[in-house]
Design a protein around this motif. Structure first.
Motif, PDB file in Angstrom:
ATOM      1  N   ARG A  59       2.884  -2.898   3.685  1.00 39.35           N
ATOM      2  CA  ARG A  59       3.580  -2.133   2.641  1.00 39.35           C
ATOM      3  C   ARG A  59       4.848  -1.502   3.212  1.00 39.35           C
ATOM      4  NH1 ARG A  59       0.020   2.447   0.682  1.00 39.35           N
ATOM      5  NH2 ARG A  59       0.548   3.139   2.769  1.00 39.35           N
ATOM      6  N   HIS A  88      -9.032   0.991  -2.821  1.00 41.47           N
ATOM      7  CA  HIS A  88      -7.852   1.783  -2.480  1.00 41.47           C
ATOM      8  C   HIS A  88      -6.700   1.415  -3.410  1.00 41.47           C
ATOM      9  CE1 HIS A  88     -10.354   1.943   1.133  1.00 41.47           C
ATOM     10  NE2 HIS A  88      -9.853   3.157   1.272  1.00 41.47           N
ATOM     11  N   GLU A 146      -3.961   2.533  -4.053  1.00 42.63           N
ATOM     12  CA  GLU A 146      -2.574   2.652  -3.583  1.00 42.63           C
ATOM     13  C   GLU A 146      -1.998   1.312  -3.141  1.00 42.63           C
ATOM     14  OE1 GLU A 146      -5.121   3.958   0.058  1.00 42.63           O
ATOM     15  OE2 GLU A 146      -5.275   4.020  -2.118  1.00 42.63           O
ATOM     16  N   PHE A 147      -2.857   0.310  -2.944  1.00 46.91           N
ATOM     17  CA  PHE A 147      -2.372  -1.014  -2.557  1.00 46.91           C
ATOM     18  C   PHE A 147      -2.307  -1.986  -3.737  1.00 46.91           C
ATOM     19  CE2 PHE A 147      -4.031   0.682   1.470  1.00 46.91           C
ATOM     20  CZ  PHE A 147      -2.851   0.649   2.195  1.00 46.91           C
TER      21      PHE A 147
END
Length: 110
Positions: A70, A90, A92-93
């Motif tokens: 990322r 997760h 956020e990914f």
């Protein structure tokens, strides 16, 4: 960021040309392999060596590998079931994750 496994041992994660490796006490304990396809990093296999299981190393490894990817502004394709499960847990990914096309799956090493 300092990483430690479930036993408190220091852990290192290192990027190589085709994988990220996880090390404990100077020994390579596992890796997550990837290939670059169409500007995306396709993670297709993760393993932790015998004797290192149950220490949370795969989770630490995958988390660090995805964060590094990322940070490089590269999208990911989680073909490996462990990487896919990590992305599911997760969110956020999720914004940088793409589905594997049949062409990508067919192009992966055995």
């Amino acid at each position: 960021m300092t990483l430690t496994d479930k036993t408190g041992a220091p852990v290192t994660v290192t990027k190589e040309s085709d994988r990220f490796t996880v090390g404990v006490d100077g020994k390579t304990a596992g890796h997550t392999a990837y290939v670059e396809r169409d500007g995306r990093r396709v993670f297709f296999h993760t393993e932790v060596s015998d004797g290192f299981e149950g220490r949370g190393l795969a989770t630490l490894l995958i988390g660090a590998a995805l964060a590094a990817t990322r940070d490089e502004d590269v999208r990911i394709v989680p073909v490996c079931s462990m990487v896919a499960a990590y992305v599911d847990k997760h969110p956020e990914f999720a914004a940088i994750a793409d589905e594997a096309t049949p062409e990508i799956r067919e192009s992966l090493p055995d």
